[in-house]
Design a protein around this motif. Structure first.
Motif, short mmCIF file in Angstrom:
data_model
loop_
_atom_site.label_atom_id
_atom_site.label_comp_id
_atom_site.label_asym_id
_atom_site.label_seq_id
_atom_site.Cartn_x
_atom_site.Cartn_y
_atom_site.Cartn_z
N TYR A 1 23.23 1.74 -20.64
CA TYR A 1 22.16 2.65 -20.21
C TYR A 1 22.37 4.06 -20.76
O TYR A 1 23.47 4.62 -20.64
N TYR A 2 21.32 4.65 -21.30
CA TYR A 2 21.35 6.06 -21.70
C TYR A 2 21.08 6.93 -20.49
O TYR A 2 20.32 6.55 -19.59
N ASP A 3 21.65 8.13 -20.50
CA ASP A 3 21.30 9.14 -19.51
C ASP A 3 20.09 9.89 -20.06
O ASP A 3 20.20 10.64 -21.03
N HIS B 1 25.94 -3.18 -24.49
CA HIS B 1 24.72 -3.67 -25.14
C HIS B 1 23.53 -3.24 -24.28
O HIS B 1 23.63 -3.22 -23.05
N TYR B 2 22.40 -2.93 -24.92
CA TYR B 2 21.21 -2.59 -24.14
C TYR B 2 20.88 -3.78 -23.23
O TYR B 2 20.78 -4.91 -23.71
N PRO B 3 20.66 -3.53 -21.93
CA PRO B 3 20.37 -4.66 -21.03
C PRO B 3 19.06 -5.36 -21.39
O PRO B 3 18.92 -6.56 -21.16
N ILE C 1 26.91 3.83 -31.52
CA ILE C 1 26.93 5.25 -31.16
C ILE C 1 26.14 5.99 -32.22
O ILE C 1 26.38 5.82 -33.42
N HIS C 2 25.19 6.80 -31.78
CA HIS C 2 24.36 7.56 -32.71
C HIS C 2 25.08 8.84 -33.15
O HIS C 2 25.73 9.49 -32.33
N TYR C 3 24.93 9.17 -34.41
CA TYR C 3 25.48 10.40 -34.98
C TYR C 3 24.38 11.20 -35.67
O TYR C 3 23.55 10.61 -36.37
FE FE2 Z 1 20.73 3.63 -29.35
#
Ligand code: FE2
Length: 210
Positions: free
Chosen positions: A101-103, A130-132, A141-143
């Motif tokens: 989950y993203y905040d 993993h995305y549910p 991880i995004h950069y």
């Molecule tokens: Fe993502």
């Protein structure tokens, strides 16, 4: 961490390298460094995705005490395609928690750092889940990396331990339709002890000059 020049200067101080030349130690070291440089391939870009948030605070400790998930130390260095260190880069990362989950309200598991004079960076985090809803296949991880005089880089880091790759990222990377190359999949080093396993991942970044 000592940069290459500091290491060479220490070598001179301790006698591991001596300069037998009419030119100064500075000039000789600079030429030695120049000839050791490796041209590098730019880091492949990867989509930004919908969960980026602006105005992320400067913060390299994204893991709070007591957070679940495998603690992760992420580190690396920023180079350009000539192999020069890019000391002026700013790196932003954002990721899910260990459950995927993203905040979206605040800035948990989002952070920004300025690289040091050796171009090095480091974050303390956890291995993302993993995305549910399965809208993305892999843990990632995004950069986003910016530096004056360089093309901005938006990419993602993937984990060789992700079950999606069945232990063979070089063969199975395309199981995630967003992955066109295994280059963004990084090996995972496990440290600590069985009661508290920690993961370490290195991700070197290479920017193109403008
Ligand atoms: Fe993502």
């Amino acid at each position: 961490m000592l940069n290459r020049r500091d290491v060479l200067q220490k070598c001179i101080a301790l006698g591991a390298v001596s300069i037998a030349s009419q030119f100064s130690a500075e000039e000789m070291l600079a030429a030695f460094q120049e000839s050791e440089k490796q041209p590098r391939k730019p880091t492949p870009p990867n989509t930004m995705g919908p969960f980026y948030k602006r105005l992320v605070p400067v913060n390299d400790v994204l893991r709070a005490p007591g957070d679940s998930g495998i603690p992760l130390n992420l580190s690396g260095q920023v180079f350009d395609t000539r192999g020069d260190i890019v000391p002026g880069a700013i790196i932003e990362i954002w990721q899910t928690n260990h459950k995927g989950y993203y905040d979206l309200e605040g800035y948990r598991y989002r952070g920004k750092v300025n690289v040091n004079k050796s171009g090095a960076y480091s974050f303390e985090s956890v291995i993302p889940g993993h995305y549910p809803d399965k809208s993305r296949i892999c843990q990632h991880i995004h950069y986003a990396v910016v530096s004056p005089g360089h093309k901005p880089l938006v990419t993602q880091l993937y984990f060789a331990t992700d079950p999606v790759f069945d232990g063979d990222p070089a063969k199975n990377y395309s199981r995630d339709p967003l992955l066109q190359t295994p280059e963004l999949i990084r090996p995972v080093i496990l440290t600590g002890d069985p009661s508290e396993v920690h993961a370490k991942v290195r991700f070197e970044l290479c920017l193109e000059r403008l």
